[in-house]
Design a protein around this motif. Sequence first.
Motif, PDB file in Angstrom:
ATOM      1  N   TYR A 579     -19.881 -68.132  82.062  1.00  9.56           N
ATOM      2  CA  TYR A 579     -21.249 -67.628  81.838  1.00  9.56           C
ATOM      3  C   TYR A 579     -21.547 -66.413  82.720  1.00  9.56           C
ATOM      4  N   ILE A 580     -20.744 -66.196  83.758  1.00  7.74           N
ATOM      5  CA  ILE A 580     -20.863 -64.970  84.561  1.00  7.74           C
ATOM      6  C   ILE A 580     -19.950 -63.885  83.982  1.00  7.74           C
ATOM      7  N   MET A 581     -18.715 -64.320  83.661  1.00  8.10           N
ATOM      8  CA  MET A 581     -17.677 -63.351  83.291  1.00  8.10           C
ATOM      9  C   MET A 581     -17.913 -62.726  81.926  1.00  8.10           C
ATOM     10  N   GLU A 582     -18.448 -63.529  80.958  1.00  4.73           N
ATOM     11  CA  GLU A 582     -18.685 -62.973  79.608  1.00  4.73           C
ATOM     12  C   GLU A 582     -19.644 -61.782  79.665  1.00  4.73           C
ATOM     13  N   PRO A 583     -20.870 -61.940  80.246  1.00  4.42           N
ATOM     14  CA  PRO A 583     -21.759 -60.761  80.291  1.00  4.42           C
ATOM     15  C   PRO A 583     -21.201 -59.633  81.157  1.00  4.42           C
ATOM     16  N   MET A 588     -18.855 -54.147  81.534  1.00  6.16           N
ATOM     17  CA  MET A 588     -17.730 -53.298  81.946  1.00  6.16           C
ATOM     18  C   MET A 588     -17.258 -52.434  80.774  1.00  6.16           C
ATOM     19  N   LEU A 589     -17.215 -53.034  79.588  1.00  7.95           N
ATOM     20  CA  LEU A 589     -16.765 -52.287  78.405  1.00  7.95           C
ATOM     21  C   LEU A 589     -17.757 -51.185  78.048  1.00  7.95           C
ATOM     22  N   GLU A 590     -19.050 -51.512  78.220  1.00 12.83           N
ATOM     23  CA  GLU A 590     -20.078 -50.513  77.920  1.00 12.83           C
ATOM     24  C   GLU A 590     -19.993 -49.328  78.883  1.00 12.83           C
ATOM     25  N   GLU A 591     -19.667 -49.642  80.143  1.00 11.36           N
ATOM     26  CA  GLU A 591     -19.681 -48.588  81.166  1.00 11.36           C
ATOM     27  C   GLU A 591     -18.412 -47.742  81.170  1.00 11.36           C
ATOM     28  N   SER A 592     -17.290 -48.303  80.681  1.00 13.47           N
ATOM     29  CA  SER A 592     -16.032 -47.568  80.786  1.00 13.47           C
ATOM     30  C   SER A 592     -15.299 -47.477  79.449  1.00 13.47           C
ATOM     31  N   PRO A 593     -15.358 -46.324  78.808  1.00 12.55           N
ATOM     32  CA  PRO A 593     -14.615 -46.146  77.548  1.00 12.55           C
ATOM     33  C   PRO A 593     -13.096 -46.302  77.765  1.00 12.55           C
ATOM     34  N   ALA A 594     -12.613 -45.897  78.929  1.00  8.99           N
ATOM     35  CA  ALA A 594     -11.171 -46.008  79.216  1.00  8.99           C
ATOM     36  C   ALA A 594     -10.751 -47.469  79.229  1.00  8.99           C
ATOM     37  N   PHE A 599      -8.353 -52.276  76.666  1.00  8.12           N
ATOM     38  CA  PHE A 599      -8.573 -53.639  76.173  1.00  8.12           C
ATOM     39  C   PHE A 599      -8.188 -53.761  74.700  1.00  8.12           C
ATOM     40  N   GLU A 600      -8.632 -52.782  73.892  1.00  8.35           N
ATOM     41  CA  GLU A 600      -8.326 -52.815  72.455  1.00  8.35           C
ATOM     42  C   GLU A 600      -6.819 -52.738  72.236  1.00  8.35           C
ATOM     43  N   GLU A 601      -6.166 -51.870  72.997  1.00  4.56           N
ATOM     44  CA  GLU A 601      -4.710 -51.716  72.856  1.00  4.56           C
ATOM     45  C   GLU A 601      -3.981 -52.998  73.237  1.00  4.56           C
ATOM     46  N   ILE A 616      -8.324 -63.509  78.510  1.00  3.91           N
ATOM     47  CA  ILE A 616      -9.138 -62.286  78.421  1.00  3.91           C
ATOM     48  C   ILE A 616     -10.066 -62.179  79.629  1.00  3.91           C
ATOM     49  N   LEU A 617     -10.724 -63.287  79.944  1.00  3.08           N
ATOM     50  CA  LEU A 617     -11.676 -63.234  81.067  1.00  3.08           C
ATOM     51  C   LEU A 617     -10.940 -63.024  82.397  1.00  3.08           C
ATOM     52  N   THR A 618      -9.743 -63.615  82.518  1.00  7.92           N
ATOM     53  CA  THR A 618      -8.954 -63.412  83.741  1.00  7.92           C
ATOM     54  C   THR A 618      -8.566 -61.938  83.877  1.00  7.92           C
ATOM     55  N   TRP A 619      -8.261 -61.321  82.727  1.00  5.09           N
ATOM     56  CA  TRP A 619      -7.898 -59.893  82.731  1.00  5.09           C
ATOM     57  C   TRP A 619      -9.071 -59.045  83.252  1.00  5.09           C
ATOM     58  N   PHE A 620     -10.262 -59.343  82.754  1.00  2.00           N
ATOM     59  CA  PHE A 620     -11.444 -58.605  83.235  1.00  2.00           C
ATOM     60  C   PHE A 620     -11.709 -58.907  84.716  1.00  2.00           C
ATOM     61  N   TYR A 621     -11.582 -60.181  85.043  1.00  2.00           N
ATOM     62  CA  TYR A 621     -11.818 -60.630  86.430  1.00  2.00           C
ATOM     63  C   TYR A 621     -10.921 -59.858  87.393  1.00  2.00           C
ATOM     64  N   SER A 622      -9.633 -59.670  86.989  1.00  2.00           N
ATOM     65  CA  SER A 622      -8.675 -59.001  87.877  1.00  2.00           C
ATOM     66  C   SER A 622      -9.048 -57.541  88.119  1.00  2.00           C
ATOM     67  N   LYS A 623      -9.955 -57.009  87.286  1.00  2.00           N
ATOM     68  CA  LYS A 623     -10.357 -55.614  87.452  1.00  2.00           C
ATOM     69  C   LYS A 623     -11.678 -55.484  88.210  1.00  2.00           C
ATOM     70  N   THR A 624     -12.178 -56.609  88.727  1.00  2.00           N
ATOM     71  CA  THR A 624     -13.420 -56.563  89.505  1.00  2.00           C
ATOM     72  C   THR A 624     -13.129 -56.722  90.988  1.00  2.00           C
TER      73      THR A 624
END
Length: 640
Positions: A579-583, A588-594, A599-601, A616-624
């Motif tokens: 519930y923290i990581m989803e929003p 993060m996606l909105e702020e960074s087109p790169a 992510f899409e690739e 997927i959430l772990t992938w985002f988490y690792s970038k925070t």
Amino acid sequence: MFYKRMKQNKKSIYNMVNKRIKCFAIYTLGSLWALTVTAQSILPPAIEWHGKSESLIAKANDPWITPAERSDFITTPGYKETMNWFKKLADASPLLTMITIGKSVEGRDIFMIIASTEKNITAASLKKSGKPLFLAQAGIHSGEIDGKDAGMMLLRDIAFGNKRSLLDKVNFLFIPILSVDAHERSSAYNRPNQRGPQNQGWRTNAQNLNLNRDYAKLDTKEIRSVIKVINDYDPVLYMDIHVTDGADYQYDITFGGLGQQGYSHDIRDWLENTYKPFADKDLTSNGHIPGPLLNAFNGNDFSQGNIVTTGGPRFSDSYGDLRHLAAILVENHSLKPYKQRVLGTYVLLESTLKLLATAGKSLKQITEKDKAVRAVKFPIAWKVPQMKNTVSFDVLSNQQLPGAGSAVPDSIHFLAIASIMHKSTVTNSDYVEWLGKPATTMIADYRSTDPFDFITRPKGYWVPASWDEVITRLKLHGIKMHVIKEPREVTVEMYRIIDHTFGDDNNKTEPFEGHMQVTGTTKTEMHKQLFPAGSVYISTDQPLGDLAMVLLEPISKDSYFSWGFFHSIFQRTEYIEAYIMEPMAKKMLEESPALKKEFEEKKAADKTFANDQYAILTWFYSKTKFYDERYLLYPVGREL
Ligand SMILES: [Zn+2]
């Protein structure tokens, strides 16, 4: 996630149970069969042997006859009988002192005899005497016990025979039984490839650990005791006496140093050019057939040559080389009669004492030279030679086999025992039969002499206080270190483990020597790291600097990392809820087109990932910044 893990565990337990049932079945059948047939009765034929060294055997009425001599080398004495015999000898002689160097897990004393012209002498006084010191140990694999019975005879002759003068210029330390507990797990069924003595000890200690795999990691009390002796007494030469398990050949006593590979080049040259010819001459003139260390390349016979590789500092000889101590591995040939092997070992021990009397001081100087080398480009692994398939010899005819090319690696003259290959009616595979007939031939000789992986020598290593078990073991090796009393911030190079696999190269699923090993690749990162009080700094500018590097560089196969002492770095221990990581991911996606593109690739390339919310959430988490920056970070720092 949790459910998936459960399923995996269930499967592996099922496999384990299956394997145990299979093992038990084999064991039961084996025991029954052994009641009627002993291995001794199906050993390859023995070649009758007589030699001048038989004159070393005590007369039947000699009050100091050893138990092995009394039995005409049919039996070997047990631990208590050996210890009592040595105690009596040491009490009666002004030249011998018996001490305990440590206790086994089952509480037995590991005892050592000090032979010197002075009684009750300490390590410090031995050093002060200026005489070269020779340390020999027997029974690291307690079934391979030739050294014990040879040492009993030699020390008896030093004390009460005509060998006293051996101590004029040399001091001698002798450990009769290193693996004391295993020595008492004695049976006629322990070593089916070995011709005597009647009962033999077990290969591994009471914890089922192989002492000759423990020199780097130092799990066992036995090897810790030996390392303490090496550190306290500082011998100039160290000998570890074994018996082979492999193929048949004419040589009875094979021995040598590490050879071309390794870290002590001047010591290596001394062992090859001074020690070996001297000992070979003494053995030959006493009727023995000395040879080099031998391993059939194809695992069966020598038709495709011999191979010598380095096993790394888990082994006594490689460990000696790494700490710049001349170390000799002795492998007596298991198919030779016990009497022949014991007498050959006696000659080798005596020859070593004689040589050290004249050459011990120059060996000491050579050793100091090797101790002073500080290789900047430091080899950490050697290529294992590949069989070139160019030459194959028929030992019976000494002819190259048809189809063989002419390019031979290095060839050596070889005193073979003839053999033929059979097709088994049991397994439908080939196996060798040794015929007991001597043959002389040339064989290919492969040596692992080319280093292929290097590290750059750092000024030193920082080991955080939290890894105290590793610090304790580094200390046991005698590695000098500086303990900091206050926290200190240091700029260090560190390794991030980028991929890793548990298990060693050969076995990915089971522990080895009580450890689940790990291999991995690394990338380096610079860090400003705060080391807490109690952390240690280890300079590589010390005689044991090379040893410290091999124990602390994670790509080294004998590092504490590889042996599994840092396994807790493979675990992430802080969590973030969906519930923290989803929003957060959405933002993060909105702020960074790169990031969005990446992510899409990734989703397009990896369907499993694309359908796994946790991944997927772990992938985002690792970038925070919330992510654990110490995850997969090897905590030992390199100061450059
Ligand atoms: Zn052995």
